[in-house]
Motif scaffolding. Structure first.
Motif, mmCIF file in Angstrom:
data_model
loop_
_atom_site.group_PDB
_atom_site.id
_atom_site.type_symbol
_atom_site.label_atom_id
_atom_site.label_comp_id
_atom_site.label_asym_id
_atom_site.label_seq_id
_atom_site.Cartn_x
_atom_site.Cartn_y
_atom_site.Cartn_z
ATOM 1 N N TYR A 150 -1.729 -2.112 5.658
ATOM 2 C CA TYR A 150 -0.485 -2.828 5.408
ATOM 3 C C TYR A 150 -0.593 -3.524 4.061
ATOM 4 C CZ TYR A 150 -2.847 -7.121 7.065
ATOM 5 O OH TYR A 150 -3.698 -8.180 7.231
ATOM 6 N N PHE A 151 0.562 -3.877 3.499
ATOM 7 C CA PHE A 151 0.588 -4.562 2.217
ATOM 8 C C PHE A 151 1.540 -5.748 2.301
ATOM 9 C CE2 PHE A 151 3.855 -1.263 1.943
ATOM 10 C CZ PHE A 151 4.952 -1.959 1.442
ATOM 11 N N CYS A 152 1.305 -6.740 1.453
ATOM 12 C CA CYS A 152 2.120 -7.951 1.435
ATOM 13 C C CYS A 152 2.436 -8.344 -0.002
ATOM 14 C CB CYS A 152 1.383 -9.124 2.096
ATOM 15 S SG CYS A 152 0.921 -8.884 3.821
ATOM 16 N N LEU A 153 3.604 -8.915 -0.201
ATOM 17 C CA LEU A 153 3.933 -9.522 -1.478
ATOM 18 C C LEU A 153 3.040 -10.746 -1.652
ATOM 19 C CD1 LEU A 153 5.771 -9.906 -3.997
ATOM 20 C CD2 LEU A 153 7.278 -11.281 -2.525
ATOM 21 N N ALA A 154 2.239 -10.751 -2.721
ATOM 22 C CA ALA A 154 1.257 -11.825 -2.934
ATOM 23 C C ALA A 154 1.871 -12.974 -3.726
ATOM 24 C CB ALA A 154 0.020 -11.268 -3.634
ATOM 25 N N MET A 155 3.006 -13.461 -3.262
ATOM 26 C CA MET A 155 3.696 -14.603 -3.850
ATOM 27 C C MET A 155 4.293 -15.422 -2.723
ATOM 28 S SD MET A 155 5.693 -12.886 -7.089
ATOM 29 C CE MET A 155 4.848 -11.813 -8.250
ATOM 30 N N VAL A 156 4.497 -16.707 -2.981
ATOM 31 C CA VAL A 156 5.010 -17.619 -1.957
ATOM 32 C C VAL A 156 6.083 -18.494 -2.588
ATOM 33 C CG1 VAL A 156 4.378 -19.399 -0.280
ATOM 34 C CG2 VAL A 156 2.732 -17.614 -0.877
ATOM 35 N N GLU A 193 4.962 -14.023 3.290
ATOM 36 C CA GLU A 193 6.217 -13.828 4.025
ATOM 37 C C GLU A 193 6.619 -12.376 4.213
ATOM 38 O OE1 GLU A 193 9.683 -16.063 3.215
ATOM 39 O OE2 GLU A 193 8.588 -17.857 2.610
ATOM 40 N N LEU A 194 6.339 -11.514 3.229
ATOM 41 C CA LEU A 194 6.880 -10.153 3.279
ATOM 42 C C LEU A 194 5.745 -9.144 3.346
ATOM 43 C CD1 LEU A 194 9.533 -8.545 3.169
ATOM 44 C CD2 LEU A 194 9.205 -8.363 0.691
ATOM 45 N N CYS A 195 5.562 -8.529 4.519
ATOM 46 C CA CYS A 195 4.486 -7.558 4.736
ATOM 47 C C CYS A 195 5.032 -6.320 5.430
ATOM 48 C CB CYS A 195 3.366 -8.161 5.592
ATOM 49 S SG CYS A 195 2.548 -9.609 4.874
ATOM 50 N N TYR A 196 4.439 -5.161 5.109
ATOM 51 C CA TYR A 196 4.825 -3.893 5.726
ATOM 52 C C TYR A 196 3.574 -3.125 6.124
ATOM 53 C CZ TYR A 196 9.647 -4.414 4.062
ATOM 54 O OH TYR A 196 10.938 -4.851 3.848
ATOM 55 N N GLU A 197 3.674 -2.456 7.282
ATOM 56 C CA GLU A 197 2.591 -1.581 7.733
ATOM 57 C C GLU A 197 2.964 -0.138 7.428
ATOM 58 O OE1 GLU A 197 0.038 -0.595 11.790
ATOM 59 O OE2 GLU A 197 1.231 -2.428 11.619
ATOM 60 N N ARG A 198 1.972 0.633 6.974
ATOM 61 C CA ARG A 198 2.179 2.031 6.643
ATOM 62 C C ARG A 198 1.595 2.923 7.722
ATOM 63 N NH1 ARG A 198 0.489 1.743 0.263
ATOM 64 N NH2 ARG A 198 2.576 1.909 -0.630
ATOM 65 N N SER A 199 2.210 4.104 7.896
ATOM 66 C CA SER A 199 1.699 5.051 8.890
ATOM 67 C C SER A 199 0.451 5.766 8.389
ATOM 68 C CB SER A 199 2.782 6.069 9.249
ATOM 69 O OG SER A 199 3.228 6.763 8.088
ATOM 70 N N LYS A 200 0.271 5.820 7.058
ATOM 71 C CA LYS A 200 -0.941 6.390 6.483
ATOM 72 C C LYS A 200 -1.295 5.638 5.201
ATOM 73 C CE LYS A 200 1.477 9.988 3.851
ATOM 74 N NZ LYS A 200 1.558 11.445 3.559
ATOM 75 N N PRO A 201 -2.590 5.519 4.888
ATOM 76 C CA PRO A 201 -3.012 4.763 3.702
ATOM 77 C C PRO A 201 -2.528 5.396 2.400
ATOM 78 C CG PRO A 201 -4.844 5.088 5.231
ATOM 79 C CD PRO A 201 -3.734 5.975 5.696
ATOM 80 N N GLU A 202 -1.987 4.577 1.515
ATOM 81 C CA GLU A 202 -1.550 5.037 0.203
ATOM 82 C C GLU A 202 -1.980 4.088 -0.913
ATOM 83 O OE1 GLU A 202 2.536 6.409 -0.158
ATOM 84 O OE2 GLU A 202 2.734 6.349 2.026
ATOM 85 N N GLY A 203 -2.669 3.015 -0.577
ATOM 86 C CA GLY A 203 -3.067 2.054 -1.605
ATOM 87 C C GLY A 203 -1.849 1.420 -2.261
ATOM 88 N N PHE A 204 -1.821 1.413 -3.598
ATOM 89 C CA PHE A 204 -0.705 0.811 -4.325
ATOM 90 C C PHE A 204 0.367 1.829 -4.702
ATOM 91 C CE2 PHE A 204 -4.234 -2.148 -5.091
ATOM 92 C CZ PHE A 204 -3.622 -3.354 -4.750
#
Length: 447
Positions: A403-409, A352-363
């Motif tokens: 991009y990263f996402c919360l890995a919970m549902v 449900e919750l994902c964000y795209e980053r302008s540059k890679p930063e990993g975690f």
């Protein structure tokens, strides 16, 4: 004629990969078994060309199926048939006694911490799935002994939430676990199910090597419960971050489990006749700030069909009861609103919750989460960002983005602490004392 006694079981499937042919026999009361993580070429279910995004989609799908099983109230709650999942522990064991070298047959069994029965497909099955090697030739094994009740064969039925099922006779047999030194750990008179009518989808895959399932749940038929006197009721694992380069780790039993002064402890519960392991989830913190969630939303409902929190390796992504998930999601949105390089992303991964980053930063710049578990002392299950989120790198011409996402549902019935959230934690199940012990550990560096 009297009715043949039948053992009716509700069973379930699990994730990740375990191979027992590289077992390390430590001593008479301890075993260390090599764990092969998902997507390893050593796995019998390995798929070479599966992308990171496709893996996430399948993790979400498997989590849905697993939750449907855990919230089912009876064996009649059968959902539509699904494709076999690809994220399981697989055990390779020797079984039987034959006039051959070696004096046993080797088979792969799927390991499941959420079910009890150990079973495999046997020769003489009237409905069989394709497998390599052929089904277990029970009649040729001198150590095969069917279990009788009043001179009648004791039988079993096991139904799975995906519509698959197995039924057959219960027997006792000798199992062998091979060590790196070439020696064998021998388990005599282990009770197992000899599957004679098996409606499973393993055979849909070319050169299928899976012959059955090994349960490790609460119940008496489980592998862990049958070995409980030797292993003192304890088994343990430490799961590294899953990637194409994920190193091996170990599933440990009994005296092979290392003690740590830094462990935290919370009670383990068994609700009704469930084979699953329950813990008392009381709250959630974002970084070190406790969220305003009423603890009652996590309570177990006494009707036996919902509520509470299960710790389960068979659910890749944690399920959070809806009222708590909605608050967590809202607080995360507030947290990420402070970062100007983030853009909310609507994707098709099932998260449900994902964000795209302008540059890679990993975690980097991603927060920790803490599950507050019950106990006589603080039992805070702290999850670092790699256990909370999924980060996906995308390569485009002249530029890389991620991009990263919360890995919970969220889930309307219950909460489940899934395997992704258990990353880099030493988890110890002490079933005799009904405790779960845990502490943070770099699972990629375990010898």
């Amino acid at each position: 004629m009297s009715r043949i006694p039948t053992l009716l079981l509700l069973c379930s499937l699990a994730d990740l990969i375990l191979i027992l042919n590289s077992a390390l026999l430590v001593n008479s009361n301890g075993l260390a078994l090599r764990l092969i993580p998902p997507y390893s070429p050593e796995s019998p279910l390995f798929q070479r060309n599966l992308s990171h995004e496709e893996r996430i989609k399948r993790y979400v799908f498997q989590s849905d199926v697993r939750t449907n099983h855990l919230t089912a109230t009876s064996s009649s709650n059968i959902r539509g048939r699904i494709d076999v999942q690809l994220f399981h522990y697989i055990v390779k064991v020797g079984i039987g006694t034959f006039k051959s070298k070696p004096p046993y047959k080797e088979y792969h069994l799927e390991m499941d911490t959420g079910s009890n029965l150990v079973w495999m497909q046997c020769e003489g099955c009237t409905k069989c799935f394709n497998q390599i090697p052929k089904p277990f030739p029970k009649e040729k094994s001198s150590s095969f002994h069917p279990i009788l009740i009043k001179n009648m064969l004791k039988t079993y039925e096991c139904e799975y939430e995906d519509g698959a099922s197995t039924r057959g006779v219960l027997a006792r047999e000798t199992f062998y676990l091979r060590s790196n030194s070439g020696g064998l750990a021998t388990v005599k008179n282990l009770e197992f199910g000899c599957g004679l009518y098996n409606d499973m989808q393993y055979g849909n895959y070319r050169n299928n090597k899976i012959a059955g399932i090994m349960g490790l749940g609460w119940g008496d038929p489980s592998f862990a419960k049958q070995l409980s006197p030797q292993i003192k009721g304890k088994f343990s694992y430490c799961l590294p971050v899953v990637s194409k380069k994920t190193p091996s780790t170990y599933l440990r039993f009994g005296d092979d489990i290392e003690q740590s002064k830094n462990f935290r402890s919370t009670p383990l519960y068994r609700m009704n006749i469930s084979s699953s392991y329950y813990v008392d989830l009381q709250g959630i913190s974002l970084n070190k700030t406790r969220l305003k969630i009423n603890p009652k939303v996590f309570e177990f409902k006494n009707n036996g069909s919902s509520g509470g929190c299960i710790i389960d390796t068979g659910t890749p992504y944690s399920r959070i009861i809806t009222p708590a998930f909605d608050i967590l999601k809202l607080e995360l949105v507030k947290y990420f609103s402070r970062f100007k390089n983030l853009k909310r992303r609507i994707g098709d991964l099932g998260l449900e919750l994902c964000y795209e980053r302008s540059k890679p930063e990993g975690f980097k710049n991603l927060p920790d989460l803490t599950f507050h578990l019950g106990g006589s002392q603080a039992a805070d299950f702290v999850m670092k960002p790699e256990a909370v989120f999924e980060v996906v790198r995308q390569s485009r011409p002249m530029k890389s983005r991620e991009y990263f996402c919360l890995a919970m549902v969220k889930n309307t019935k219950m909460s489940i602490l899934g395997s992704h959230q258990q990353t880099n934690q030493r988890i110890v199940y002490d079933t005799m004392n009904k405790r779960l012990l845990f502490y943070q550990e770099d699972c990629s560096k375990i010898p």
